[in-house]
Design an enzyme around this catalytic site. Structure first.
Site, PDB file in Angstrom:
ATOM      1  N   PRO A   2      -3.985   2.525  -2.527  1.00 49.89           N
ATOM      2  CA  PRO A   2      -5.054   3.484  -2.780  1.00 49.89           C
ATOM      3  C   PRO A   2      -5.826   3.114  -4.049  1.00 49.89           C
ATOM      4  CG  PRO A   2      -3.015   4.607  -2.213  1.00 49.89           C
ATOM      5  CD  PRO A   2      -2.673   3.161  -2.399  1.00 49.89           C
ATOM      6  N   GLU A   3      -7.146   3.043  -3.940  1.00 51.54           N
ATOM      7  CA  GLU A   3      -7.972   2.729  -5.100  1.00 51.54           C
ATOM      8  C   GLU A   3      -8.591   4.015  -5.639  1.00 51.54           C
ATOM      9  OE1 GLU A   3     -10.326  -0.741  -5.150  1.00 51.54           O
ATOM     10  OE2 GLU A   3      -9.181  -1.767  -3.611  1.00 51.54           O
ATOM     11  N   ARG A 109       7.203   2.556   0.027  1.00 51.41           N
ATOM     12  CA  ARG A 109       7.604   1.377  -0.749  1.00 51.41           C
ATOM     13  C   ARG A 109       8.164   1.722  -2.124  1.00 51.41           C
ATOM     14  NH1 ARG A 109       2.232  -2.305   0.618  1.00 51.41           N
ATOM     15  NH2 ARG A 109       2.202  -1.842   2.843  1.00 51.41           N
ATOM     16  N   LYS A 150     -17.145 -14.461 -22.252  1.00 51.42           N
ATOM     17  CA  LYS A 150     -15.921 -14.444 -21.449  1.00 51.42           C
ATOM     18  C   LYS A 150     -16.035 -15.458 -20.310  1.00 51.42           C
ATOM     19  CE  LYS A 150     -13.804 -10.989 -23.540  1.00 51.42           C
ATOM     20  NZ  LYS A 150     -14.841 -10.505 -24.461  1.00 51.42           N
TER      21      LYS A 150
END
Length: 269
Positions: A2-3, A109, A150
């Site tokens: 789930p995001e 899980r 970066k």
């Protein structure tokens, strides 16, 4: 996994059932989650939930004497069920509310977590988190300054919670496609103009996903028991080898940071 949109959908789904209500009792059937579930939870009796918030992918229940922090991990979900609902194999924790409803934590899980803390803002899980992607603090000026010099690929850069929280694999892939940016391009090499577009598309993509109920993944069900439908509108995620929705070029799939990344070799550069 789930995001952020799925977690926000869960928050909105269960909020009416917990906020300003009392937890009658807590039942723990399995303590062995990512971290052991605290015994303190079982001592809660008629504790009032003053507020339910989300920070990054964490849900935070505000109680008078502390906070319950919930993370759904890889496969976790929260459902609101009646007290008569049968108990499933992976239903590890029940929050029984004073109206008889149960907020049930399920996690096949067991990579998620349910923690009790005295101060969530200064907890190590939160102290190094970047801004929320939908907050005003996350804008083009901020991201451009963070990205300067970066060398990390832009996709990994925006998926790093130190830079901005909650932009997971699905939504990073989609936002980069809409912005026409190759996922491997060094973050520091992207112009301010294109960073501005990327920020806008991150916000747009996440907002659309939240509005539509989150992306339906194999292990996710929304807090109201209804799946999300954003997956039907994905342009690149999970579509490696299929034609680009914009130019029909075959989409390529690569590995970035051990995660699958799909992009259009013609549209994204």
């Amino acid at each position: 996994m789930p995001e952020l949109p799925e977690v926000e959908t869960t928050r909105r789904g269960i909020q009416p059932y917990v906020e300003h209500k009392h937890i009658h009792s807590v039942t723990i059937r399995e303590r062995r989650l990512r971290w052991p579930v605290s015994d303190t939870l079982t001592s809660l009796s008629m504790a009032r939930v003053n507020k339910l918030e989300r920070r990054a992918k964490y849900l935070i229940l505000y109680l008078p004497d502390g906070f319950i922090i919930i993370h759904l991990g890889m496969s976790g979900s929260l459902r609101v069920v009646d007290s008569s609902a049968p108990i499933g194999k992976h239903d590890h924790i029940d929050l029984l509310m004073d109206d008889g409803k149960i907020v049930r934590y399920n996690d096949p899980r067991r990579f998620g977590s349910v923690l009790w803390v005295d101060d969530w803002e200064n907890h190590p899980l939160f102290t190094k988190l970047g801004p929320e992607p939908l907050d005003e603090a996350f804008d083009a000026d901020y991201l451009y300054q963070q990205a300067k010099e970066k060398k990390a690929p832009i996709k990994q850069f925006i998926m790093d919670n130190k830079n901005v929280v909650g932009v997971g694999n699905i939504y990073a892939s989609e936002a980069l496609f809409l912005s026409g940016i190759h996922p491997k391009r060094p973050a520091g090499s992207i112009s301010k103009k294109r960073i501005t577009q990327l920020v806008a598309h991150i916000k747009k993509t996440l907002t659309a996903a939240i509005t539509q109920g989150g992306t339906t993944l194999r292990d996710f069900v929304g807090g109201d028991g209804k799946p999300g439908y954003f997956q039907q509108q994905l342009n690149v995620y999970g579509r490696g080898g299929e034609p680009c929705t914009a130019c029909q070029t075959r989409l390529k799939e690569i590995k970035l940071g051990q995660r699958a990344s799909v992009y259009c070799p013609k549209c994204q550069h």
